[in-house]
Write a protein that holds these residues in place. Sequence first.
Motif, PDB file in Angstrom:
ATOM      1  N   GLU A 120     -36.248  -9.156 -15.451  1.00 21.84           N
ATOM      2  CA  GLU A 120     -36.800  -8.793 -14.146  1.00 21.84           C
ATOM      3  C   GLU A 120     -35.995  -9.571 -13.127  1.00 21.84           C
ATOM      4  OE1 GLU A 120     -39.570  -9.469 -10.614  1.00 21.84           O
ATOM      5  OE2 GLU A 120     -38.478 -10.919 -11.842  1.00 21.84           O
ATOM      6  N   HIS A 132     -38.519 -13.023 -16.745  1.00 18.71           N
ATOM      7  CA  HIS A 132     -38.818 -13.033 -15.315  1.00 18.71           C
ATOM      8  C   HIS A 132     -37.799 -13.851 -14.528  1.00 18.71           C
ATOM      9  CE1 HIS A 132     -41.507 -14.594 -11.915  1.00 18.71           C
ATOM     10  NE2 HIS A 132     -41.456 -13.293 -11.718  1.00 18.71           N
ATOM     11  N   ASP A 172     -35.129  -9.926  -8.516  1.00 15.82           N
ATOM     12  CA  ASP A 172     -35.585  -9.597  -7.154  1.00 15.82           C
ATOM     13  C   ASP A 172     -34.374  -9.338  -6.267  1.00 15.82           C
ATOM     14  OD1 ASP A 172     -38.500 -10.608  -7.525  1.00 15.82           O
ATOM     15  OD2 ASP A 172     -37.247 -12.274  -8.195  1.00 15.82           O
ATOM     16  N   LYS A 224     -37.694  -6.521  -2.723  1.00 11.06           N
ATOM     17  CA  LYS A 224     -38.465  -7.501  -1.942  1.00 11.06           C
ATOM     18  C   LYS A 224     -38.474  -7.062  -0.477  1.00 11.06           C
ATOM     19  CE  LYS A 224     -39.944 -10.865  -4.666  1.00 11.06           C
ATOM     20  NZ  LYS A 224     -41.382 -10.907  -4.924  1.00 11.06           N
ATOM     21  N   HIS A 267     -35.000 -14.295  -4.971  1.00  8.51           N
ATOM     22  CA  HIS A 267     -36.433 -14.027  -4.838  1.00  8.51           C
ATOM     23  C   HIS A 267     -36.947 -14.128  -3.404  1.00  8.51           C
ATOM     24  CE1 HIS A 267     -40.746 -15.011  -4.868  1.00  8.51           C
ATOM     25  NE2 HIS A 267     -40.803 -14.168  -5.875  1.00  8.51           N
ATOM     26  N   GLU A 327     -37.040  -5.621  -8.706  1.00  6.22           N
ATOM     27  CA  GLU A 327     -38.124  -5.684  -7.716  1.00  6.22           C
ATOM     28  C   GLU A 327     -37.531  -5.690  -6.316  1.00  6.22           C
ATOM     29  OE1 GLU A 327     -40.945  -8.984  -7.734  1.00  6.22           O
ATOM     30  OE2 GLU A 327     -41.700  -8.285  -5.797  1.00  6.22           O
TER      31      GLU A 327
HETATM   32 CA    CA Z   1     -40.234 -10.585  -8.919  1.00  4.39          CA
END
Ligand code: CA
Length: 244
Positions: free
Chosen positions: A34, A7, A36, A111, A49, A109
């Motif tokens: 993972e 992560h 962002d 955002k 992030h 991901e």
């Molecule tokens: Ca994330």
Amino acid sequence: MTLIFAHRGYSAQYPENTMLAFTEAEKAGADGIELDVQLTKDGEVVVIHDESVDRTTNGKGNVKDITYNALKKLDAGYKMKTLLKKEPIPLLREVLEWLSGNRMVCNIELKNGIFPYDGMEEKVIELVRQYKLSDRIILSSFNHYSIVTCYRQAPEIETAPLMGQVMYMPWIYAESIRAKGIHPKYKGLTDDIIQQSESYGIVVRPYTVNKEKDMARLMKLGCSAIITDDPVRAIKVRQRTARP
Ligand code: CA
Ligand code: G3P
């Protein structure tokens, strides 16, 4: 076997969402990472992030108001005093370049829940296609409209909605938006949801699982992957957790 996704990279030990955290996740033996993404003022896809640079770097302000030239001068590792060199905020392009030299899976991901970042999906998809990584990328977001946009623009790339709360029959919902998996918060996630979803063909990758007890439970239940800050701990748990 449950795959282990690091992560924000190996963020338990290294500055989150930096190349250092990603390369250390690979060295640790994680199956994937993972990360962002946000967009800079001049439209570059960068790996960070928060909407603002304040928490993770030595700078101030929102990513959307900073040009990439200014952003790349910031140090995303400034809190870790033992690091000998600066760790810049990576471009998504730099991470994809690195991924094209290994076999790791990458969960990107988007955002775009707070700032809508017009055109973010196209930009991310274009980069993934450019690096021919469509079969090793999973696009996720808490913004499920964006998940559908991604699917419509690139049906060849896997999508997975993020879910902060348990919902009713999430495997049916996932199928309805053409997602291949769900990324639910691990707390409150019942055995039944995991097992029904996985047997329906919708993979479950809970986040962010850091305690050994929780890792072992999710592995025994047959989650396709877990998302954790500590891939080293997860690998140890996996080694001693035999599925019934
Ligand atoms: Ca994330
Ligand atoms: O992808 C799972 C997880 O990263 C979602 O929450 O806040 O850590 O981005 P957050």
